[in-house]
Design a protein around this motif. Structure first.
Motif, mmCIF file in Angstrom:
data_model
loop_
_atom_site.group_PDB
_atom_site.id
_atom_site.type_symbol
_atom_site.label_atom_id
_atom_site.label_comp_id
_atom_site.label_asym_id
_atom_site.label_seq_id
_atom_site.Cartn_x
_atom_site.Cartn_y
_atom_site.Cartn_z
ATOM 1 N N ILE A 176 -75.333 9.030 -61.038
ATOM 2 C CA ILE A 176 -74.737 9.716 -59.892
ATOM 3 C C ILE A 176 -73.659 10.680 -60.384
ATOM 4 C CG2 ILE A 176 -73.416 9.402 -57.749
ATOM 5 C CD1 ILE A 176 -74.492 6.344 -57.997
ATOM 6 N N GLY A 177 -73.679 11.916 -59.910
ATOM 7 C CA GLY A 177 -72.629 12.838 -60.321
ATOM 8 C C GLY A 177 -72.724 14.158 -59.599
ATOM 9 N N PHE A 178 -71.802 15.051 -59.924
ATOM 10 C CA PHE A 178 -71.867 16.405 -59.375
ATOM 11 C C PHE A 178 -72.780 17.239 -60.273
ATOM 12 C CE2 PHE A 178 -70.067 20.786 -59.387
ATOM 13 C CZ PHE A 178 -70.517 21.145 -58.126
ATOM 14 N N ALA A 188 -79.588 7.823 -50.440
ATOM 15 C CA ALA A 188 -79.742 9.118 -51.102
ATOM 16 C C ALA A 188 -80.429 8.948 -52.448
ATOM 17 C CB ALA A 188 -78.379 9.770 -51.284
ATOM 18 N N ALA A 189 -81.314 9.891 -52.759
ATOM 19 C CA ALA A 189 -81.953 10.008 -54.074
ATOM 20 C C ALA A 189 -82.352 11.467 -54.169
ATOM 21 C CB ALA A 189 -83.167 9.114 -54.189
ATOM 22 N N SER A 190 -81.577 12.252 -54.892
ATOM 23 C CA SER A 190 -81.810 13.693 -54.837
ATOM 24 C C SER A 190 -81.233 14.414 -56.047
ATOM 25 C CB SER A 190 -81.156 14.256 -53.567
ATOM 26 O OG SER A 190 -81.182 15.664 -53.581
ATOM 27 N N GLY A 191 -81.953 15.440 -56.480
ATOM 28 C CA GLY A 191 -81.444 16.280 -57.562
ATOM 29 C C GLY A 191 -80.432 17.299 -57.066
ATOM 30 N N GLY A 192 -80.348 17.484 -55.730
ATOM 31 C CA GLY A 192 -79.360 18.423 -55.196
ATOM 32 C C GLY A 192 -79.968 19.396 -54.208
ATOM 33 N N GLY A 234 -71.583 25.172 -54.480
ATOM 34 C CA GLY A 234 -70.706 24.224 -53.789
ATOM 35 C C GLY A 234 -69.233 24.472 -54.093
ATOM 36 N N GLY A 235 -68.967 24.965 -55.288
ATOM 37 C CA GLY A 235 -67.598 25.269 -55.678
ATOM 38 C C GLY A 235 -66.998 26.393 -54.859
ATOM 39 N N ALA A 236 -67.868 27.247 -54.321
ATOM 40 C CA ALA A 236 -67.428 28.338 -53.444
ATOM 41 C C ALA A 236 -67.338 27.841 -52.006
ATOM 42 C CB ALA A 236 -68.404 29.508 -53.535
ATOM 43 N N GLY A 258 -75.591 17.125 -57.524
ATOM 44 C CA GLY A 258 -75.466 18.460 -56.949
ATOM 45 C C GLY A 258 -75.054 18.477 -55.492
ATOM 46 N N GLY A 259 -75.757 19.322 -54.746
ATOM 47 C CA GLY A 259 -75.374 19.578 -53.364
ATOM 48 C C GLY A 259 -75.459 18.376 -52.437
ATOM 49 N N VAL A 260 -76.302 17.412 -52.762
ATOM 50 C CA VAL A 260 -76.382 16.211 -51.930
ATOM 51 C C VAL A 260 -75.203 15.294 -52.258
ATOM 52 C CG1 VAL A 260 -77.738 14.131 -51.452
ATOM 53 C CG2 VAL A 260 -78.855 16.359 -51.564
#
Lengths: 310, 317
Positions: free
Chosen positions: A229-231, A164-168, B203-205, A208-210
């Motif tokens: 790496i993070g949310f 994985a390598a993604s902004g989300g 995503g929180g939803a 993010g979403g990834v």
């Protein structure tokens, strides 16, 4: 201060250097971390790890899988998926135009490529994110391809490995993009229930979403050294909590310390160590050491050890 | 400006103020003004209808965040009986931004889980403005798995700006907590119905929104990123939030057209907060209808249907 510094403001110089950094086919490349000027062929030989400071440079998806899989019998799959602009999305540019530019710039249809192949003779399915394609963002094609790759892994009983390598998520696909999180996670859950290993390799960066779906669901989550790496992105967090972020926040080493990843693996050891865990997890017979002298086992070695082998 | 009304509702607020004034005068004098008040009320209703007929996506966004909008616990009180709130993720803490527990919907035992925002300043802080931390999502996972064991349908209420972007949340694995819920919900052997009652923030939803049927209140939104966030990234200016809301198509009505929503629940004139009870009754009816449909299916068919539904999102046509 030299006469040159007076004439050329330092800001301008850095920007120029950055621009040179982005020229893809230049013979020289500057390490983004230690700023050493590196000879490109040598960098290629070293799998894009800086020989001076050991920084892991970003590797594009195609190079990544070419480097990771055995040379014989690699086969790209799921190549027929094309992105669709369902919402006729337009910000300062049309999404369609952004897609066209990204396709031209990377030579890829979208931000994920999938290959079947072997890892030191062990059959596997691999997918890799192309960060240069709109920040490796996950739209419908990425989600669909990932889910199908997981299905191939399930049907053919091959371990699945994702880089994985993604902004989300991809904002231009709005809720279609968000739902790819649920889609990819559901496909992975089937793999999990069937007892097929899934290894998620987190490379710089994953957010993010990834991050909040397929990238954190590995039986093993493995990180490359010093990846971010993070949310939520560091800037968003800083704006929310109005505090300075701690040193090394959201780096691989921080994630290992907080129990989010199983291990940090140096790129030069990635093939060997993933092969090792997968062969154990899939009950392969022990492979004979080919002509290597038997060395004493290093006992003080932690999983997170990232020291470069000499 | 009347804080109980949004900027685009100010003409209604002025009309209401006039009616109120007239009533006060009426109380003091012997002149019969009830006719006059009735006329004005009719006029106010027409004005409201007119304003609400063509709301922009940005106006709907504002309504979805209205400070008086009913929250999960408000609906719990109106719709369900015998609710027992259950706390904690058994690992770290209890998260007040996400509530859950067992209850009855009419006769049926159900598990209810939802985001919870606060009403007063103190309460808002305690509930972290409805932004859960990992322990919130892990509590939700615990309750959902419990629901599966005790054959209770899961009813979730979505109303969050998003999962909390904080240092502690990152340390405890916000991404993993969300991802795990998505994976687990895809295979729970019990019906799941999600209802977006306010903001469906990314995503929180979705972390409590993987479901067999999705319902949305008319003035609720569901989006991959907030309009402000999207605008500041793509337009380089948060002021373009209205354009971003339009482009992403985040309103319940638009999402129904796009095929994401099973049931669109109409709100009373002026929005859910103007007639809380009526709104709750509509949600209750929709939930019962949906449950009737889903409980009629056998578990295997239900799970197969949920999986194909997930796989259909964005699949090539």
């Amino acid at each position: 201060m030299s006469w040159l510094d007076k004439i050329v403001p330092s800001m301008g110089r850095t920007q120029r250097a950055d621009r040179r950094n982005n020229i893809p086919d230049g013979l020289w490349h500057k390490c983004p971390k230690c700023e050493a000027v590196l000879y490109r062929p040598e960098l290629e030989r070293n799998s894009h790890v800086c020989p001076k400071c050991d920084h892991h440079l970003r590797l594009n998806a195609r190079k990544r899988l070419a480097w990771f899989l055995d040379e014989d019998g690699r086969d790209e799959v799921l190549t027929d998926l094309e992105p669709v602009d369902r919402l006729k999305f337009r910000d300062s540019k049309k999404y369609k135009d952004r897609l066209a530019a990204a396709q031209k710039g990377t030579g890829e249809n979208d931000a994920l490529i999938a290959m079947k192949g072997t890892l030191k003779q062990l059959p596997v399915v691999t997918v890799a994110f192309e960060f240069n394609f709109m920040g490796g963002s996950m739209g419908s094609v990425v989600g669909e391809k990932f889910a199908r790759a997981a299905t191939i892994a399930l049907e053919e009983q091959r371990p699945l490995i994702c880089f994985a390598a993604s902004g989300g998520a991809r904002m231009q696909e709005a809720l279609f993009s968000l739902m790819q999180m649920a889609k990819t996670s559901a496909a992975l859950e089937r793999l999990r229930m069937a007892g097929i290993p899934y290894i998620s390799v987190l490379t710089d960066p994953v957010f993010g979403g990834v991050s909040a779906s397929l990238a954190m669901l590995g039986d093993l989550n493995v990180a490359e050294p010093n990846a971010l790496i993070g949310f939520a992105g560091p800037r968003v967090i800083e704006q929310t909590v109005r505090e300075k972020l701690p040193e090394g926040f959201q780096r691989s080493e921080f994630l290992l310390e907080h129990g989010t990843v199983d291990m940090i693996v140096h790129r030069s050891e990635m093939r060997d160590r993933l092969h090792n865990v997968l062969s154990i997890m899939t009950h392969q017979p022990m492979t004979a050491l080919d002509d290597e002298p038997v060395e004493p086992v290093e006992t003080d070695r932690a999983d997170g050890d990232v020291s470069t082998p000499s | 400006m009347n804080p109980n009304y949004l900027d685009f509702e100010q003409p209604i607020a002025e009309m209401q103020a006039k009616i109120e004034e007239l009533r006060l005068v009426g109380n003091d004098s012997k002149i019969n003004i009830s006719d006059e008040v009735g006329k004005l009320e009719e006029k106010s209703r027409k004005l409201t209808e007119q304003i609400f007929r063509d709301l922009t996506p940005w106006q709907v966004t504002q309504l979805s965040r209205h400070p008086q909008r009913p929250y999960t616990l408000d609906y719990l009180e109106e719709i369900f009986t015998d609710f027992e709130e259950l706390h904690g993720d058994r690992l770290f803490a209890d998260d007040a931004a996400l509530v859950g527990g067992v209850a009855r919907l009419d006769e049926r035992p159900v598990m209810v889980i939802g985001h919870q925002k606060g009403r007063t300043v103190k309460d808002k802080v305690r509930r972290n403005f409805g932004m859960p931390r990992p322990e919130g999502y892990r509590k939700a996972q615990r309750l959902m798995e419990m629901a599966e064991r005790f054959r209770m349908p899961i009813l979730t209420f979505i109303d969050t700006p998003g999962a909390y972007p904080g240092i502690d949340a990152e340390e405890r694995g916000q991404s993993e907590a969300i991802a795990r819920n998505l994976a687990v919900m895809s295979r729970l052997k019990t019906p799941i119905i999600s209802t977006v009652i306010g903001e469906g923030g990314s995503g929180g939803a979705l972390a409590i929104g993987v479901c067999d049927e999705l319902q949305m209140l008319q003035y609720s939104t569901y989006s991959v990123i907030s309009p402000e966030g999207c605008a500041s990234i793509l337009w380089k200016s948060a002021d373009k939030a209205s354009d971003a809301a339009q482009a992403m198509g985040i309103t319940a009505v638009r999402l129904k057209e796009l095929g994401f929503v099973d049931t669109l629940i109409e709100e009373p004139l002026g929005g859910a907060h103007r007639q809380r009870e009526a709104t709750a009754q509509r949600i209750r009816t929709a939930l019962n209808d949906s449950l009737d449909r889903l409980t009629a299916m056998d578990t295997e068919a239900l799970l197969e249907r949920r999986y194909s539904r997930l796989m259909s999102y964005g699949a090539p046509q």
